[in-house]
Design an enzyme around this catalytic site. Structure first.
Site, PDB file in Angstrom:
ATOM      1  N   CYS A  89       0.569   2.733   6.259  1.00  0.00           N
ATOM      2  CA  CYS A  89       0.199   1.390   6.702  1.00  0.00           C
ATOM      3  C   CYS A  89       0.034   1.346   8.225  1.00  0.00           C
ATOM      4  O   CYS A  89       0.910   1.816   8.965  1.00  0.00           O
ATOM      5  CB  CYS A  89       1.273   0.392   6.262  1.00  0.00           C
ATOM      6  SG  CYS A  89       0.967  -1.297   6.799  1.00  0.00           S
ATOM      7  N   CYS A 145      -8.094  -1.766   2.522  1.00  0.00           N
ATOM      8  CA  CYS A 145      -7.085  -1.111   3.375  1.00  0.00           C
ATOM      9  C   CYS A 145      -7.655   0.154   4.019  1.00  0.00           C
ATOM     10  O   CYS A 145      -8.052   1.089   3.317  1.00  0.00           O
ATOM     11  CB  CYS A 145      -5.844  -0.763   2.566  1.00  0.00           C
ATOM     12  SG  CYS A 145      -4.546   0.014   3.565  1.00  0.00           S
ATOM     13  N   CYS A 192      -5.873  -6.750   5.008  1.00  0.00           N
ATOM     14  CA  CYS A 192      -5.598  -7.203   3.640  1.00  0.00           C
ATOM     15  C   CYS A 192      -5.511  -8.722   3.562  1.00  0.00           C
ATOM     16  O   CYS A 192      -5.797  -9.317   2.520  1.00  0.00           O
ATOM     17  CB  CYS A 192      -4.338  -6.548   3.092  1.00  0.00           C
ATOM     18  SG  CYS A 192      -2.836  -6.909   4.029  1.00  0.00           S
ATOM     19  N   CYS A 203      -2.926 -13.702  -8.423  1.00  0.00           N
ATOM     20  CA  CYS A 203      -3.822 -12.640  -7.955  1.00  0.00           C
ATOM     21  C   CYS A 203      -4.894 -12.308  -8.995  1.00  0.00           C
ATOM     22  O   CYS A 203      -6.000 -11.895  -8.642  1.00  0.00           O
ATOM     23  CB  CYS A 203      -3.030 -11.378  -7.625  1.00  0.00           C
ATOM     24  SG  CYS A 203      -2.200 -11.428  -6.017  1.00  0.00           S
ATOM     25  N   CYS A 213      -8.218  -9.641  -9.086  1.00  0.00           N
ATOM     26  CA  CYS A 213      -8.694  -9.335  -7.727  1.00  0.00           C
ATOM     27  C   CYS A 213      -7.985  -8.103  -7.168  1.00  0.00           C
ATOM     28  O   CYS A 213      -6.773  -7.933  -7.326  1.00  0.00           O
ATOM     29  CB  CYS A 213      -8.452 -10.530  -6.811  1.00  0.00           C
ATOM     30  SG  CYS A 213      -8.968 -10.265  -5.101  1.00  0.00           S
ATOM     31  N   CYS A 233      -7.742  -6.577  -1.520  1.00  0.00           N
ATOM     32  CA  CYS A 233      -6.826  -6.044  -0.503  1.00  0.00           C
ATOM     33  C   CYS A 233      -6.648  -4.539  -0.660  1.00  0.00           C
ATOM     34  O   CYS A 233      -6.530  -3.809   0.336  1.00  0.00           O
ATOM     35  CB  CYS A 233      -5.488  -6.764  -0.560  1.00  0.00           C
ATOM     36  SG  CYS A 233      -4.629  -6.651  -2.154  1.00  0.00           S
ATOM     37  N   ASP A 245      13.647 -12.252   9.812  1.00  0.00           N
ATOM     38  CA  ASP A 245      13.289 -10.839   9.913  1.00  0.00           C
ATOM     39  C   ASP A 245      14.259 -10.119  10.836  1.00  0.00           C
ATOM     40  O   ASP A 245      13.879  -9.218  11.580  1.00  0.00           O
ATOM     41  CB  ASP A 245      11.850 -10.698  10.420  1.00  0.00           C
ATOM     42  CG  ASP A 245      11.281  -9.302  10.202  1.00  0.00           C
ATOM     43  OD1 ASP A 245      11.798  -8.587   9.330  1.00  0.00           O
ATOM     44  OD2 ASP A 245      10.336  -8.928  10.916  1.00  0.00           O
ATOM     45  N   CYS A 250      -8.388 -11.528   1.659  1.00  0.00           N
ATOM     46  CA  CYS A 250      -7.785 -12.250   0.532  1.00  0.00           C
ATOM     47  C   CYS A 250      -8.497 -13.583   0.296  1.00  0.00           C
ATOM     48  O   CYS A 250      -8.578 -14.422   1.203  1.00  0.00           O
ATOM     49  CB  CYS A 250      -6.303 -12.497   0.800  1.00  0.00           C
ATOM     50  SG  CYS A 250      -5.481 -13.435  -0.518  1.00  0.00           S
TER      51      CYS A 250
END
Length: 355
Positions: free
Chosen positions: A224, A208, A254, A198, A201, A204, A144, A258
């Site tokens: 966000c 939020c 989120c 996924c 579903c 998430c 990152d 999950c």
């Protein structure tokens, strides 16, 4: 200089060794990806064109270097993608913290030591083991820390799929993990990309707080909470402040909802254990920290990167969302004369919520 191709190296065996060395170094999984990211690049450019990166202008200035590894590191043929789990074992119950408005919620990834340092150190050790086996080779480690499409690369490397919340999910262990990469010129055999599980579903998307997941697989960073409390350096939009609740550094909602995270296993990695009681911090106490205390208690932590002003800004918003009390309003009033206009404005907003 000799190339790998004419060193008579068994590349399949080398990959098996790399994966074994990765586990010995503390990684939970290693995968190999090629550098063809045209589909991911199309998605990235569309996202940028819609302004969904907000004030993260560096993402736009990097252009396609993020999606073209060979432009970032010439000669790159493969990417060794590594997964490092971070969910702390001994940590306060997240739901309890989120329900207690007197406490501040800090994203689980930031409770311990800065993962950038941990990840880069281990990737360097992995590269050194490879070099001891094959001799000099070209590589560059990332965590990152540069324009890298790490989730798209990890998906190609078979480490998981990009979920509807845009985080990477592994079918066996969920999504509580960091990613790191070694760009290399070694022509290693690649792994099979992960399949998406996924299904129908949309938990998430529904959970939020700020409705930042505007569509499946589409995140508007400007809404966000992780962006608002970490990446944004200016004022948090007034209309979004009440939705932030007591989240003062990031947001895990989120991931918490999950269903694949029911398989997540806590890590025993000591680097990621909570420090200084930051898994249950009292907001009023945090607001009283001097800058010296902020630097002391966030030393070696990812939290420090937002700086003292944004730290106070975030706490002021959380206190503005908490029930009114005399200790709370007194704590806010004590910050009305702060040198930062950014802090003063958010403190005034919070006090107005209690007037």
């Amino acid at each position: 200089m000799h190339t790998v191709q004419n060193r008579n190296i068994d590349l399949a065996l080398l990959v098996a060794d790399i994966k074994a060395w990765g586990c010995e170094l503390g990684f939970q999984r290693i995968g190999i990806a090629d550098v063809e990211l045209s589909e991911a690049e199309t998605h990235l450019l569309s996202w940028l064109s819609r302004g969904r990166h907000g004030a993260m202008h560096y993402m736009e200035s990097h252009g396609t270097r993020r999606s073209r590894p060979q432009d970032l590191q010439p000669g790159t043929l493969r990417v060794i993608s590594a997964r490092l789990d971070y969910l702390p074992g001994q940590v306060a119950d997240t739901a309890v913290v989120l329900r207690n408005p007197s406490l501040g919620f800090i994203s689980r990834y930031a409770l311990g030591r800065d993962y950038h340092k941990v990840m880069r150190g281990r990737l360097q050790k992995l590269a050194e083991r490879i070099e001891a086996r094959v001799g000099w080779f070209q590589y560059r480690a990332f965590s990152d820390s540069a324009p890298v499409l790490e989730k798209a690369l990890a998906e190609k490397a078979g480490l998981g799929w990009i979920g509807k919340h845009t985080n990477l999910i592994d079918k066996q262990t969920g999504s509580w993990f960091f990613l790191g990469e070694l760009y290399t010129d070694l022509p290693l055999p690649v792994d099979t990309p992960a399949e998406n599980h996924c299904g129908t579903c949309h938990a998430c998307i529904d959970i939020c707080p700020t409705q930042a997941i505007v569509a499946p697989y589409e995140l508007d960073a400007r809404r966000c909470i992780s962006y608002l409390t970490i990446e944004l350096r200016g004022a948090i939009p007034v209309e979004l402040r009440p939705l932030i609740g007591n989240r003062i550094y990031g947001c895990d909602d989120c991931q918490l909802v999950c269903p694949w995270n029911r398989f997540a296993r806590p890590t025993d990695e000591p680097n990621f254990a909570p420090r200084h009681g930051l898994d249950t911090p009292e907001l009023i106490k945090l607001l009283s920290w001097t800058e010296e205390e902020f630097l002391k208690y966030t030393e070696g932590s990812a939290i420090r990167r937002i700086g003292y002003e944004c730290w106070l800004r975030n706490i002021a918003v959380a206190l503005g969302n908490a029930p009114t009390s005399e200790p709370l309003t007194n704590a806010l009033k004590a910050r009305l004369d702060h040198a930062s206009e950014l802090v003063r404005e958010h403190v005034k907003w919070a006090l107005a919520r209690h007037s």
